[in-house]
Scaffold this active site. Structure first.
Site, mmCIF file in Angstrom:
data_model
loop_
_atom_site.group_PDB
_atom_site.id
_atom_site.type_symbol
_atom_site.label_atom_id
_atom_site.label_comp_id
_atom_site.label_asym_id
_atom_site.label_seq_id
_atom_site.Cartn_x
_atom_site.Cartn_y
_atom_site.Cartn_z
ATOM 1 C CE LYS A 173 7.356 -30.972 15.640
ATOM 2 N NZ LYS A 173 6.743 -31.789 14.554
ATOM 3 C CB THR A 204 7.296 -42.185 17.527
ATOM 4 O OG1 THR A 204 8.544 -42.534 16.893
ATOM 5 C CG2 THR A 204 7.384 -42.517 19.010
ATOM 6 N N GLY A 206 4.640 -40.874 12.411
ATOM 7 C CA GLY A 206 3.542 -39.954 12.152
ATOM 8 C C GLY A 206 3.199 -39.000 13.282
ATOM 9 C CB THR A 207 4.758 -38.136 16.548
ATOM 10 O OG1 THR A 207 6.082 -38.009 16.009
ATOM 11 C CG2 THR A 207 4.623 -39.466 17.254
ATOM 12 N N GLY A 208 4.570 -36.098 14.113
ATOM 13 C CA GLY A 208 4.540 -34.712 13.659
ATOM 14 C C GLY A 208 3.309 -34.405 12.831
ATOM 15 C CB CYS A 209 1.571 -36.332 10.171
ATOM 16 S SG CYS A 209 2.960 -36.657 9.079
#
Length: 265
Positions: A173, A204, A206-209
């Site tokens: 990412k 932002t 929780g963007t990765g989850c």
């Protein structure tokens, strides 16, 4: 209906972890099941406490899901203990799990390491080789390659290095001041940039989850890997663009931005 299992920690504020995963999977058209690896006390300003479940109880949860509603995909989020990592590895191997998406959560937004060195070693030796795709951010990829990533060229080199070492597809990412939210997908000996739009939204959490869960949902529905990533990234951008603003810190996104109005009011 296709199904997806999330193995991760609970987020009491609802923006990340199991809660974000279930919302994301549901809004991406699959039935979500879960195995909770840890309970956290957290909100938009930070984490105040973490309580890991026992290895036996995590195993029991995974057994309960696989023996009844066998998942078409599995997403793994933050697992902080090497014994829990071992349980997950053993159970996914036992049940011959497919479409495993691993979000190797190792570094906090602040830059602090979230996993002890022995847990990172277990992640590398036991979980990453089982995954269909892993989704590290820049700091996490730097740990995996033991080197700095400073531009597009080093992003590409790092993704290839990780993919070659662990025989896994890698979605590295972007962000972290390197590029305009562009991610690099490396799989089966070739790479492609997945272009993104940097959205002006400080919330932002929780963007990765969310991204990894959306990828898992798309794989469960039968999308090929590149299309699963592209659709997931599009969903994430929509959730960010909605502009939800909750809490005193970095708040959550609106995972239900595209839901119909019939039951909202």
């Amino acid at each position: 209906m296709k199904t997806a299992l999330t193995i991760a920690g609970s987020d009491s504020s609802g923006g990340a972890g199991i809660q974000a995963d279930i919302k994301t999977m549901t809004l991406n058209g699959v039935f979500a099941t879960s195995a909770i690896a840890a309970l956290t006390a957290q909100n938009t300003t930070g984490v105040t406490d973490i309580m890991d479940v026992s290895p036996d109880f995590l195993a029991a949860q995974i057994d309960a899901v696989f023996t009844d509603i066998y998942p078409d995909a599995v997403k793994i989020g933050m697992v902080s203990d090497k014994e829990l990592i071992k349980v997950i590895s053993e159970k996914l191997s036992e049940y011959k799990a497919k479409n495993i998406v691993l979000d190797p959560v190792m570094v906090a937004t602040s830059g602090a390491k979230l996993l002890k060195d022995d847990a990172i070693a277990s992640l590398k030796s036991e979980l990453i080789p089982l995954a269909s795709i892993i989704t590290p951010n820049i700091p996490e990829a730097e740990i995996l390659v033991d080197g700095k990533i400073t531009d597009d060229d080093t992003m590409q080199a790092a993704a290839k290095c990780i993919a070659d070492e662990f025989s896994v597809a890698v979605l590295l990412k972007g962000g972290h001041a390197i590029n305009d939210a562009n991610d690099y997908l490396y799989s089966n000996g070739s790479g492609v940039w997945i272009k993104g739009e940097r959205i002006d939204n400080p919330n932002t959490h929780g963007t990765g989850c969310t991204l990894s869960s959306a990828i898992a949902a798309n794989l469960a529905k039968g999308e090929d890997l590149e299309e699963a990533v592209r659709l997931a990234k599009k969903y994430l951008e929509g959730a960010l663009r909605d502009g939800l603003n909750l809490g005193k810190g970095s708040g959550p996104m609106n995972h239900a931005f595209d839901i119909k109005d019939e039951y909202k009011s």
